[in-house]
Design an enzyme around this catalytic site. Structure first.
Site, PDB file in Angstrom:
ATOM      1  N   HIS A 155       0.819  -1.225   0.000  1.00 42.64           N
ATOM      2  CA  HIS A 155       0.000   0.000   0.000  1.00 42.64           C
ATOM      3  C   HIS A 155       0.847   1.267   0.000  1.00 42.64           C
ATOM      4  O   HIS A 155       0.325   2.354  -0.218  1.00 42.64           O
ATOM      5  CB  HIS A 155      -0.959  -0.027   1.191  1.00 42.64           C
ATOM      6  CG  HIS A 155      -2.027  -1.064   1.032  1.00 42.64           C
ATOM      7  ND1 HIS A 155      -3.276  -0.780   0.543  1.00 42.64           N
ATOM      8  CD2 HIS A 155      -2.007  -2.406   1.235  1.00 42.64           C
ATOM      9  CE1 HIS A 155      -3.992  -1.897   0.473  1.00 42.64           C
ATOM     10  NE2 HIS A 155      -3.242  -2.898   0.889  1.00 42.64           N
ATOM     11  N   ASP A 363       3.170   9.324  -1.017  1.00 43.20           N
ATOM     12  CA  ASP A 363       2.004   8.562  -0.589  1.00 43.20           C
ATOM     13  C   ASP A 363       1.785   7.438  -1.587  1.00 43.20           C
ATOM     14  O   ASP A 363       1.865   7.671  -2.806  1.00 43.20           O
ATOM     15  CB  ASP A 363       0.775   9.480  -0.580  1.00 43.20           C
ATOM     16  CG  ASP A 363      -0.184   9.147   0.559  1.00 43.20           C
ATOM     17  OD1 ASP A 363      -0.199   7.989   0.993  1.00 43.20           O
ATOM     18  OD2 ASP A 363      -0.907  10.053   0.999  1.00 43.20           O
TER      19      ASP A 363
HETATM   20  P1  ADQ Z   1      -3.181   5.879   4.640  1.00 44.09           P
HETATM   21  O1  ADQ Z   1      -1.783   6.396   4.788  1.00 44.09           O
HETATM   22  O2  ADQ Z   1      -3.914   5.670   5.891  1.00 44.09           O
HETATM   23  O3  ADQ Z   1      -3.208   4.535   3.792  1.00 44.09           O
HETATM   24  P2  ADQ Z   1      -5.144   7.229   2.743  1.00 44.09           P
HETATM   25  O4  ADQ Z   1      -5.041   6.598   1.426  1.00 44.09           O
HETATM   26  O5  ADQ Z   1      -5.310   8.697   2.664  1.00 44.09           O
HETATM   27  O6  ADQ Z   1      -3.910   7.002   3.708  1.00 44.09           O
HETATM   28  O7  ADQ Z   1      -6.415   6.579   3.425  1.00 44.09           O
HETATM   29  C1  ADQ Z   1      -6.865   6.957   4.618  1.00 44.09           C
HETATM   30  C2  ADQ Z   1      -8.355   6.646   4.798  1.00 44.09           C
HETATM   31  O8  ADQ Z   1      -8.637   7.067   6.126  1.00 44.09           O
HETATM   32  C3  ADQ Z   1      -9.262   7.451   3.869  1.00 44.09           C
HETATM   33  O9  ADQ Z   1     -10.417   6.700   3.621  1.00 44.09           O
HETATM   34  C4  ADQ Z   1      -9.602   8.695   4.690  1.00 44.09           C
HETATM   35  O10 ADQ Z   1     -10.868   9.266   4.431  1.00 44.09           O
HETATM   36  C5  ADQ Z   1      -9.547   8.157   6.109  1.00 44.09           C
HETATM   37  N1  ADQ Z   1      -9.043   9.203   7.013  1.00 44.09           N
HETATM   38  C6  ADQ Z   1      -7.867   9.865   6.956  1.00 44.09           C
HETATM   39  N2  ADQ Z   1      -7.803  10.789   7.937  1.00 44.09           N
HETATM   40  C7  ADQ Z   1      -8.960  10.709   8.621  1.00 44.09           C
HETATM   41  C8  ADQ Z   1      -9.494  11.421   9.731  1.00 44.09           C
HETATM   42  N3  ADQ Z   1      -8.834  12.421  10.327  1.00 44.09           N
HETATM   43  N4  ADQ Z   1     -10.718  11.068  10.160  1.00 44.09           N
HETATM   44  C9  ADQ Z   1     -11.392  10.077   9.558  1.00 44.09           C
HETATM   45  N5  ADQ Z   1     -10.946   9.382   8.500  1.00 44.09           N
HETATM   46  C10 ADQ Z   1      -9.739   9.694   8.036  1.00 44.09           C
HETATM   47  C11 ADQ Z   1      -2.250   3.675   3.155  1.00 44.09           C
HETATM   48  C12 ADQ Z   1      -1.253   4.356   2.214  1.00 44.09           C
HETATM   49  C13 ADQ Z   1      -1.972   5.178   1.157  1.00 44.09           C
HETATM   50  C14 ADQ Z   1      -2.949   4.290   0.382  1.00 44.09           C
HETATM   51  C15 ADQ Z   1      -3.841   3.512   1.346  1.00 44.09           C
HETATM   52  C16 ADQ Z   1      -4.671   2.479   0.604  1.00 44.09           C
HETATM   53  O11 ADQ Z   1      -0.351   5.175   2.968  1.00 44.09           O
HETATM   54  O12 ADQ Z   1      -1.055   5.767   0.260  1.00 44.09           O
HETATM   55  O13 ADQ Z   1      -3.762   5.115  -0.431  1.00 44.09           O
HETATM   56  O14 ADQ Z   1      -3.071   2.816   2.321  1.00 44.09           O
HETATM   57  O15 ADQ Z   1      -3.871   1.647  -0.164  1.00 44.09           O
END
Ligand code: ADQ
Length: 468
Positions: A155, A363
């Site tokens: 990921h 990311d």
């Molecule tokens: P993350 O680093 O956790 O994931 P991201 O892809 O942005 O990052 O996903 C986070 C999820 O959590 C999203 O659904 C978002 O809406 C939710 N989220 C984030 N902050 C939040 C908050 N303050 N309150 C509630 N919900 C929140 C890892 C990798 C990413 C990759 C994903 C999936 O680092 O690059 O996109 O896995 O593969």
């Protein structure tokens, strides 16, 4: 149909789902049919560690978890996974903290995972392992005689050899990755970086479809960008924009508009640079003061680590500085909360926002960028500002693409976004929305699982065309 067994570090147990519904649980929802198994860490630390496997069943899915001992938790999770691999895979060599005893703990926990999973496995199960915590899982399963198809999806980004080789024992990890049948990445760039590491360090060259053979074992490296269920998220956003949280937020803004950022509180997300850019924005474009407030929702994460505590202190300082400098008694430029927010509430806030700032320094993908697009009103869509170093930028080229290290460029993009006419906003949004609607979570799972069942076939062409 063979049974699907998912393995990940944390298992999102049905009994503890709340505001922080994990991204992985949402992404895999369609793939996890009744009969599937999800195996991993319970999130608990106990003296007995992995000695007992806890089983819970919900909607026909079996959730099998083990505990970790306090010592394993620190070496495997805090120190090696998050203190060495996470910074390495996000190009942050200055933060890489390697200790061989932590690496040994990481290998040992993967071995414990394999030993605990073994009695649950059936001969025709398909095993899908997720993320950087679990790189050696297939090698450990193979070592105890498992011959099932095993796939791995990373990921995070993957890094080129010049970065990867900075990690002591990197060749061991690379060899461990080669015990999988399929290794999946979000973007072509990461997949190429992996194949370059294999070529340079192991002397094995892949064909044009990412296939190679090592010690008699065939491996297939694939590009399979993760997506969201855009229709479902869009419906949530429409509902939530009418709900009480959105109403309270709207009322608090008065006549002003909203710009938003939503992230885990992590140094990879570029929050310091983003907050600095917001200061620059109000300094360089004073006409937008009062016209817009920026809301950052940052869910605290990995608080046991020193680099995360330092990040929080630095963000607190910048927020105080920016608000002290630009606030009026009835207007706050930068609103900042360090909590997770319910998914519905987020969807509604996205729909209200004229701008979203998704500016990670690196990311893997970034799902917030996709959620923001899905949440918009087609008649009056907001503008997405997106880091060129998010995996999402490879697909979402109609966003305003910025260098997240360049505060002036981000500030300028905010000005351009707020000044953009309706026609251009709609045009950009339509293209982005089409991609987000085609490259869904369901497609992500079905492409991966089809290729894992038949690694010799070509990936699905239509979805890859939509990425362009
Ligand atoms: P993350 O680093 O956790 O994931 P991201 O892809 O942005 O990052 O996903 C986070 C999820 O959590 C999203 O659904 C978002 O809406 C939710 N989220 C984030 N902050 C939040 C908050 N303050 N309150 C509630 N919900 C929140 C890892 C990798 C990413 C990759 C994903 C999936 O680092 O690059 O996109 O896995 O593969």
């Amino acid at each position: 149909m063979p049974r699907l067994v998912v393995v990940s570090n944390r298992v999102p147990l049905p009994s503890e789902r709340g505001a922080k519904a994990g991204g992985l649980a949402i992404a895999l929802a369609d793939a996890l049919q009744p009969g599937s198994v999800w195996f991993g860490w319970s999130g608990r630390r106990s003296v007995r560690g992995s000695a007992t496997t806890h089983i819970q069943r919900s909607d026909g899915i079996t959730y099998a978890t083990i505990d970790l001992t306090e010592a394993d938790y620190h070496s495997f999770y805090v120190n090696f996974s998050n203190g060495a691999l996470w910074p390495l895979l996000h190009f942050r060599l200055g933060l890489l903290d390697f200790k061989s005893e932590d690496y040994d703990g990481y290998r040992s926990v993967n071995r414990q995972f394999a030993a605990s999973l073994l009695p649950l496995l059936r001969p025709d199960d398909v095993i899908w392992v997720h993320d950087y915590h679990m790189i050696p899982m297939a090698a450990e399963l193979r070592a105890v005689g498992v011959t099932n198809k095993i796939g791995f999806f990373l990921h995070t980004p993957f890094v080129p050899p010049s970065i990867f080789n900075a990690l002591p024992r990197s060749a061991e990890l690379l060899n461990a990755l080669c015990a999988y049948d399929v290794v999946g990445f979000h973007t072509r760039t990461y997949c190429t970086a992996f194949l370059d590491c294999v070529a340079e360090n192991l002397g094995v060259h892949a064909d044009k479809d990412g296939r190679f053979v090592i010690r008699g074992h065939s491996v297939r490296a694939i590009v399979d960008p993760i997506g969201i269920n855009a229709d479902e998220f869009s419906k949530r956003a429409v509902e939530a924009a009418r709900g009480s949280d959105a109403r309270l937020l709207r009322e608090s803004l008065g006549k002003g508009g909203l710009a938003i950022g939503v992230d885990r509180l992590d140094y990879s997300k570029g929050l310091i640079n983003r907050f600095e850019a917001i200061g620059r924005f109000f300094a360089n474009y004073p006409q937008h003061r009062r016209e817009v407030s920026f809301l950052q929702i940052a869910a605290r994460s990995r608080e046991e680590s020193g680099s995360y505590a330092r990040l929080r202190r630095e963000l607190d300082r910048i927020v105080g500085d920016t608000n002290g400098r630009y606030s009026e008694f009835d207007w706050t430029p930068l609103r900042y909360m360090t909590r997770a927010v319910k998914r519905d509430t987020l969807a509604g806030f996205f729909r209200l926002s004229r701008l979203a700032l998704v500016t990670p320094l690196r990311d893997g993908m970034n799902l917030v960028a996709k959620e923001y697009v899905a949440a918009q009103d087609a008649n009056d869509p907001g503008v997405l500002i997106l880091s060129r170093f998010a995996g999402a930028a490879e697909e979402m080229s109609e966003a305003l693409i910025v260098n997240p290290y360049d505060s002036d460029e981000i500030a300028e993009a905010m000005h351009i976004g707020l000044s953009m006419d309706l026609e251009e906003r709609q045009e950009r949004w339509r293209s982005l929305h089409k991609k987000v609607s085609v490259n869904t979570a369901e497609r992500f799972c079905s492409v991966f699982l089809k290729l894992l069942a038949h690694p010799e076939t070509h990936p699905e062409r239509p979805s890859l065309r939509a990425i362009s």
